[in-house]
Design a protein around this motif. Structure first.
Motif, PDB file in Angstrom:
ATOM      1  N   VAL A  41       0.775  -1.210  -0.068  1.00 54.45           N
ATOM      2  CA  VAL A  41       0.007   0.058  -0.125  1.00 54.45           C
ATOM      3  C   VAL A  41       1.014   1.277  -0.091  1.00 54.45           C
ATOM      4  O   VAL A  41       2.228   1.016   0.537  1.00 54.45           O
ATOM      5  N   LEU A  42       0.226   2.469  -0.383  1.00 54.28           N
ATOM      6  CA  LEU A  42       1.026   3.780  -0.411  1.00 54.28           C
ATOM      7  C   LEU A  42       0.559   4.483   0.655  1.00 54.28           C
ATOM      8  O   LEU A  42      -0.451   4.047   1.392  1.00 54.28           O
ATOM      9  N   GLY A  43       1.443   5.643   0.884  1.00 57.18           N
ATOM     10  CA  GLY A  43       0.666   6.453   1.741  1.00 57.18           C
ATOM     11  C   GLY A  43       0.928   6.007   3.332  1.00 57.18           C
ATOM     12  O   GLY A  43       0.019   6.400   3.982  1.00 57.18           O
ATOM     13  N   GLN A  44       1.864   5.333   3.490  1.00 61.49           N
ATOM     14  CA  GLN A  44       1.894   4.607   5.200  1.00 61.49           C
ATOM     15  C   GLN A  44       2.937   5.512   6.001  1.00 61.49           C
ATOM     16  O   GLN A  44       2.967   4.885   6.980  1.00 61.49           O
ATOM     17  N   ALA A  45       3.483   6.474   5.746  1.00 67.00           N
ATOM     18  CA  ALA A  45       4.327   7.232   6.458  1.00 67.00           C
ATOM     19  C   ALA A  45       3.634   7.562   7.813  1.00 67.00           C
ATOM     20  O   ALA A  45       4.672   7.168   9.003  1.00 67.00           O
TER      21      ALA A  45
END
Length: 160
Positions: free
Chosen positions: A14-18
């Motif tokens: 998944v993207l956007g996991q910071a």
């Protein structure tokens, strides 16, 4: 938060996991104590595919992948919550990532870490971990990272 790898659910990529990963990085100053580098990792985690290790609805580790070509990818950053170290979380993350990449035709996986010529004991553990999951030291670069030697480790995936 000590976990057993059989109790881990790996989610992703998944993207956007910071926002979920940064707190774990901050708990590991021995590896991620340079603020400028930590911020670079956080920025890239949001843009790159990330796998999350979840136990009891909490993220206990993650692995972010950077694909360089259709044949080669890199473990860009990986971290496991300190209370879950040596519980199999890292191994499980690497295994799932390897399976995912292999099924998409990626042949080589690499990771960059602090080089052998640096005496840091924490990174000696890191290198030992990567060797234990099949990575091999390929080359140490002395000019890739400012003031630190960089060891490139590689692993050939099965590409069945």
């Amino acid at each position: 938060m000590l976990t057993n790898s059989s109790m881990i659910d790996v989610q992703g990529p998944v993207l956007g996991q910071a926002a979920l990963c940064e707190p774990i990085l901050r708990l590991l100053p021995e590896w991620f104590g340079i603020e400028v580098a930590l911020k670079e990792y956080v920025d890239e985690i949001d843009k790159l595919p990330t796998f999350l290790a979840v136990a009891k609805n909490q993220v206990v580790g993650f692995l972010t992948v950077k694909q360089h070509s259709e044949y080669a990818a890199e473990i860009y950053v990986m971290a496991v919550h300190p209370s879950s170290h040596r519980s199999g979380v890292g191994r499980q993350l690497v295994k799932i990532v390897e399976q995912t990449l292999d099924s998409s035709g990626v042949e080589y996986l690499q990771v960059k870490t602090l080089g052998l010529s640096h005496p840091d004991k924490h990174y000696a553990q890191t290198r030992a971990f990567y060797q234990s999951v099949g990575f091999r030291p390929l080359e140490e670069f002395t000019n890739l990272w400012p003031e630190n030697p960089c060891l490139q480790m590689v692993k050939r995936l099965s590409t069945s």
